[in-house]
Design an enzyme around this catalytic site. Structure first.
Site, PDB file in Angstrom:
ATOM      1  N   CYS A  73       0.822  -1.213   0.000  1.00 20.15           N
ATOM      2  CA  CYS A  73       0.000   0.000   0.000  1.00 20.15           C
ATOM      3  C   CYS A  73       0.859   1.269   0.000  1.00 20.15           C
ATOM      4  O   CYS A  73       1.500   1.557  -0.998  1.00 20.15           O
ATOM      5  CB  CYS A  73      -0.989  -0.034   1.170  1.00 20.15           C
ATOM      6  SG  CYS A  73      -2.381   1.103   0.967  1.00 20.15           S
ATOM      7  N   GLU A 100      -2.362  -9.354   3.439  1.00 26.26           N
ATOM      8  CA  GLU A 100      -2.566  -9.885   4.792  1.00 26.26           C
ATOM      9  C   GLU A 100      -4.026  -9.842   5.225  1.00 26.26           C
ATOM     10  O   GLU A 100      -4.377 -10.370   6.281  1.00 26.26           O
ATOM     11  CB  GLU A 100      -1.713  -9.094   5.787  1.00 26.26           C
ATOM     12  CG  GLU A 100      -2.331  -7.815   6.323  1.00 26.26           C
ATOM     13  CD  GLU A 100      -2.440  -6.683   5.301  1.00 26.26           C
ATOM     14  OE1 GLU A 100      -3.158  -5.705   5.571  1.00 26.26           O
ATOM     15  OE2 GLU A 100      -1.812  -6.777   4.231  1.00 26.26           O
ATOM     16  N   HIS A 132      -3.815  -5.340  -0.006  1.00 30.74           N
ATOM     17  CA  HIS A 132      -3.415  -5.865   1.298  1.00 30.74           C
ATOM     18  C   HIS A 132      -3.454  -7.398   1.291  1.00 30.74           C
ATOM     19  O   HIS A 132      -4.498  -7.996   1.547  1.00 30.74           O
ATOM     20  CB  HIS A 132      -4.338  -5.329   2.392  1.00 30.74           C
ATOM     21  CG  HIS A 132      -4.089  -3.906   2.742  1.00 30.74           C
ATOM     22  ND1 HIS A 132      -3.243  -3.531   3.766  1.00 30.74           N
ATOM     23  CD2 HIS A 132      -4.542  -2.755   2.195  1.00 30.74           C
ATOM     24  CE1 HIS A 132      -3.195  -2.213   3.841  1.00 30.74           C
ATOM     25  NE2 HIS A 132      -3.971  -1.715   2.893  1.00 30.74           N
TER      26      HIS A 132
END
Length: 372
Positions: free
Chosen positions: A258, A345, A343
């Site tokens: 990001c 994760e 993202h």
């Protein structure tokens, strides 16, 4: 601010003069911020505690928020960073075995102002058509001073957001499944799940402040460097970008997510631009051109890297957004670095793009064996 009353009126005022009347939840008072919308059906606790939302009033497009409550496990940081919260409805009696409190109680605990029972679809359409704009949530009468409030709304600017959210000192975290990888995680406003993913893969993690210098990195001597997500305009972080040039020359593997993706691009001569209303939610389709596969990703950003600003000799765009074609990932040449805008994760797939963390750990292990 005072506490929530079930029938307390509240107003959302946009910088274009539009006013939406609803009810207050969370605390009372007035708050100003940049209004953005996010499309996730779930994940509201992660939204409220994601430092990337610093300075913003967040609108949830999904109509019912809070139905599984709030728990201690899903916090993405130690506190909520939003300036305000907008929902169509919120659930007073959540049902989930992990539930510890409802979203209203959490908002009061975090000293945040919310408004509900407004036309969230109409507000979203305004932002989509006219772009992200400032606004205010207030429980205070403003009929006689609307112009004064509008002046404050229009003058609002998010200032030094990375410096506001980054940690001030190092933090050490040790994996129970040690693969002997040591990661320096640079905190530009990192989500805790990035750390959790690294620990799960056997990495010991040292979380370091945003202004970390190459001298501090050399002293730590990590196997790899992770550049985290964070808030704001990436180009404003002039000193951080200069520090990243030193990190690049240091030669250790780098993985950026990001804001980290945008900052590394700027450090290597790329450019960024502000999106009309950003990508926020868990349903952004991204194509990995190296794998010839499409993934549904979780995203939260208002800026993007200009694909054409990355010369072929410097790097290759590896991922792009299927909705608008914007850059979603870069693999760099002649250095051991890759970055993504989304993202990995955040478990949107739920774990489809977790392979990127494996790629990072493999790069570090190759470096330990002298194979980079």
């Amino acid at each position: 601010m005072s506490y929530y009353k079930r029938d307390k009126r509240a107003w959302l005022v946009l910088s274009d003069g539009s006013v939406f009347e609803g009810y207050n939840f969370g605390c009372e008072g007035t708050t100003i911020g940049e209004i953005v919308f996010t499309t996730g059906m779930t994940g509201y606790q992660e939204v409220l505690t994601d430092p990337s939302y610093y300075g913003q009033i967040v609108l949830q497009t999904y109509p019912l928020i809070g139905n599984y409550g709030i728990n201690s496990d899903d916090m993405e940081s130690e506190k909520s960073w939003v300036n305000g919260y907008i929902t169509k409805e919120w659930c007073e009696e959540p049902s989930n075995f992990r539930n510890a409190k409802n979203i209203n109680e959490f908002m009061i605990e975090q000293d945040k102002i919310g408004i509900w029972d407004v036309d969230t679809r109409a507000i979203t359409r305004i932002i989509r058509e006219h772009g992200t704009m400032n606004g205010a949530i207030t429980t205070e009468s403003f009929e006689n001073n609307k112009e004064e409030l509008l002046e404050k709304i229009r003058a609002f600017k998010v200032v030094d957001p990375v410096q506001a959210v980054t940690r001030k000192n190092k933090g050490w975290y040790y994996s129970q499944v040690n693969r002997a990888n040591h990661v320096a995680l640079i905190d530009y406003g990192y989500k805790h799940n990035i750390r959790r993913m690294l620990l799960r893969l056997g990495c010991n993690v040292t979380v370091m402040p945003a202004n970390t210098t190459i001298e501090e990195i050399r002293t730590l001597n990590p196997d790899g460097i992770m550049l985290s997500n964070g808030p704001g305009d990436p180009a404003e972080n002039v000193q951080i970008i200069e520090n990243l040039k030193d990190f690049i020359n240091y030669g250790k593997p780098i993985f950026g997510i990001c804001l980290g993706h945008q900052l590394l691009a700027l450090a290597l001569g790329g450019e960024t631009f502000k999106l009309k209303y950003g990508h926020r939610g868990m349903n952004q389709p991204v194509k990995d051109v190296t794998m010839d596969r499409v993934f549904i990703t979780s995203q939260n950003h208002g800026y993007a890297v200009v694909s054409e600003s990355i010369p072929e000799a410097v790097g290759q765009v590896t991922h792009f957004n299927l909705n608008d074609g914007t850059c979603e990932g870069i693999e760099y040449k002649n250095i051991h670095a890759f970055t993504v805008q989304f993202h990995p994760e955040a478990s949107a797939g739920p774990n489809d793009t977790g392979y990127l963390f494996e790629k990072f750990t493999n790069l570090m292990e190759r470096g330990q064996q002298g194979c980079l």
